[in-house]
Design a protein around this motif. Structure first.
Motif, short mmCIF file in Angstrom:
data_model
loop_
_atom_site.label_atom_id
_atom_site.label_comp_id
_atom_site.label_asym_id
_atom_site.label_seq_id
_atom_site.Cartn_x
_atom_site.Cartn_y
_atom_site.Cartn_z
N MET A 1 40.18 -50.03 -18.13
CA MET A 1 39.03 -50.54 -17.41
C MET A 1 37.86 -50.66 -18.37
SD MET A 1 37.23 -48.93 -13.94
CE MET A 1 38.79 -48.37 -13.35
N LYS A 2 37.17 -51.79 -18.30
CA LYS A 2 36.00 -52.00 -19.15
C LYS A 2 34.90 -51.01 -18.78
CE LYS A 2 36.70 -56.97 -19.56
NZ LYS A 2 36.16 -58.30 -19.24
N GLU A 3 34.18 -50.55 -19.79
CA GLU A 3 33.04 -49.66 -19.54
C GLU A 3 31.75 -50.40 -19.87
OE1 GLU A 3 31.16 -45.58 -21.25
OE2 GLU A 3 33.25 -45.48 -20.57
N VAL A 4 30.86 -50.45 -18.89
CA VAL A 4 29.58 -51.14 -19.03
C VAL A 4 28.47 -50.11 -18.84
CG1 VAL A 4 28.11 -52.97 -18.12
CG2 VAL A 4 30.60 -53.26 -18.11
N ILE A 5 27.50 -50.15 -19.73
CA ILE A 5 26.33 -49.29 -19.63
C ILE A 5 25.17 -50.16 -19.17
CG2 ILE A 5 24.71 -47.83 -20.89
CD1 ILE A 5 27.11 -47.12 -22.74
N VAL A 6 24.45 -49.68 -18.16
CA VAL A 6 23.37 -50.46 -17.58
C VAL A 6 22.11 -49.60 -17.50
CG1 VAL A 6 22.59 -51.74 -15.53
CG2 VAL A 6 25.02 -51.74 -16.16
N TYR A 7 20.99 -50.18 -17.88
CA TYR A 7 19.68 -49.58 -17.68
C TYR A 7 18.94 -50.48 -16.71
CZ TYR A 7 20.25 -46.21 -21.43
OH TYR A 7 20.69 -45.16 -22.19
N THR A 8 18.25 -49.90 -15.74
CA THR A 8 17.54 -50.70 -14.74
C THR A 8 16.13 -50.15 -14.53
OG1 THR A 8 18.26 -49.37 -12.86
CG2 THR A 8 19.68 -51.21 -13.50
N ASP A 9 15.26 -51.03 -14.02
CA ASP A 9 13.92 -50.59 -13.64
C ASP A 9 13.32 -51.60 -12.67
OD1 ASP A 9 11.81 -48.83 -13.55
OD2 ASP A 9 10.87 -49.54 -15.39
N GLY A 10 12.40 -51.11 -11.87
CA GLY A 10 11.63 -51.95 -10.96
C GLY A 10 10.16 -51.66 -11.17
N ALA A 11 9.33 -52.65 -10.85
CA ALA A 11 7.89 -52.50 -10.99
C ALA A 11 7.22 -53.20 -9.82
CB ALA A 11 7.42 -53.11 -12.31
N CYS A 12 6.06 -52.71 -9.44
CA CYS A 12 5.35 -53.32 -8.33
C CYS A 12 3.85 -53.19 -8.58
CB CYS A 12 5.73 -52.63 -7.02
SG CYS A 12 5.50 -53.64 -5.57
N SER A 13 3.14 -54.32 -8.46
CA SER A 13 1.68 -54.30 -8.52
C SER A 13 1.21 -54.05 -7.10
CB SER A 13 1.14 -55.63 -9.02
OG SER A 13 1.52 -55.83 -10.35
N TYR A 14 0.65 -52.89 -6.88
CA TYR A 14 0.35 -52.40 -5.53
C TYR A 14 1.69 -52.12 -4.86
CZ TYR A 14 -3.99 -54.60 -6.93
OH TYR A 14 -5.09 -54.98 -7.64
N ASN A 15 1.67 -51.45 -3.77
CA ASN A 15 2.94 -51.10 -3.14
C ASN A 15 2.73 -51.04 -1.63
OD1 ASN A 15 5.66 -50.44 -3.17
ND2 ASN A 15 5.33 -48.28 -3.59
N PRO A 16 2.98 -52.09 -0.87
CA PRO A 16 3.67 -53.31 -1.28
C PRO A 16 2.77 -54.30 -2.00
CG PRO A 16 3.18 -53.39 1.06
CD PRO A 16 2.71 -52.05 0.57
N GLY A 17 3.43 -55.27 -2.62
CA GLY A 17 2.75 -56.30 -3.38
C GLY A 17 3.76 -57.05 -4.21
N ASN A 44 10.50 -49.58 -4.46
CA ASN A 44 11.89 -49.18 -4.17
C ASN A 44 12.80 -50.40 -4.03
OD1 ASN A 44 11.49 -46.43 -4.29
ND2 ASN A 44 11.18 -46.19 -2.11
N ARG A 45 12.31 -51.46 -3.42
CA ARG A 45 13.14 -52.67 -3.30
C ARG A 45 13.44 -53.25 -4.68
NH1 ARG A 45 14.42 -54.68 1.46
NH2 ARG A 45 14.74 -56.80 0.66
N MET A 46 12.50 -53.20 -5.58
CA MET A 46 12.72 -53.74 -6.92
C MET A 46 13.69 -52.86 -7.71
SD MET A 46 11.15 -56.68 -7.20
CE MET A 46 12.14 -56.85 -5.71
N GLU A 47 13.62 -51.55 -7.52
CA GLU A 47 14.58 -50.65 -8.17
C GLU A 47 16.00 -50.96 -7.68
OE1 GLU A 47 14.00 -48.54 -10.58
OE2 GLU A 47 11.89 -47.96 -10.45
#
Length: 137
Positions: A1-17, A44-47
């Motif tokens: 099985m292939k191994e994939v490494i992933v880094y993720t992030d979300g950002a928001c100007s104001y929350n919500p915004g 949280n939605r962006m994450e």
């Protein structure tokens, strides 16, 4: 099985915004950076979107190590909060949680907590990409 490494992030100007999400995927010598934004969202939605979009790129079943600074996501999987949330119909972000759970069930996924803004190179890169993807008025 292939191994994939992933880094993720979300950002928001104001929350919500307006918000942005980003991911860096590593497979062997290959590296792919992806990002996108939404004019009206929450952090949280962006994450969640960052993890979803990274998993959607995988064409075959993979072993995936997802590095995230989101306690919301990492703790959900480590402590299996999603079991109760799913049973109760999800109170927050049901569309994204349903999609994320469906994708995680197609792969062997491990969530790894990364301390935000702590000089982890690829986490910092995701933060940079996510902030750049935030739609500007």
């Amino acid at each position: 099985m292939k191994e994939v490494i992933v880094y993720t992030d979300g950002a928001c100007s104001y929350n919500p915004g307006p918000g942005g999400w980003a991911a860096v995927l590593l497979y062997g010598e290959h590296r792919k950076e992806i990002s996108g934004g939404d004019p009206d969202t929450t952090n949280n939605r962006m994450e969640l979107q960052a993890v979803i979009e990274s998993l959607k790129l995988l064409k075959t079943k993979c072993k995936v190590k997802i590095h995230s600074d989101s306690a919301y996501i990492v703790n959900c999987f480590h402590q299996k909060w999603y079991v109760k949330w799913e049973r109760e119909g999800f109170k927050k972000n049901p569309d994204l949680w349903r999609e994320l759970l469906a994708l995680t069930r197609k792969h062997d996924v491990e969530f790894i907590k990364v301390k935000g803004h702590s000089n982890v190179e690829l986490n910092n890169r995701c933060d940079e990409l996510a902030r750049a993807a935030v739609p500007r008025a």
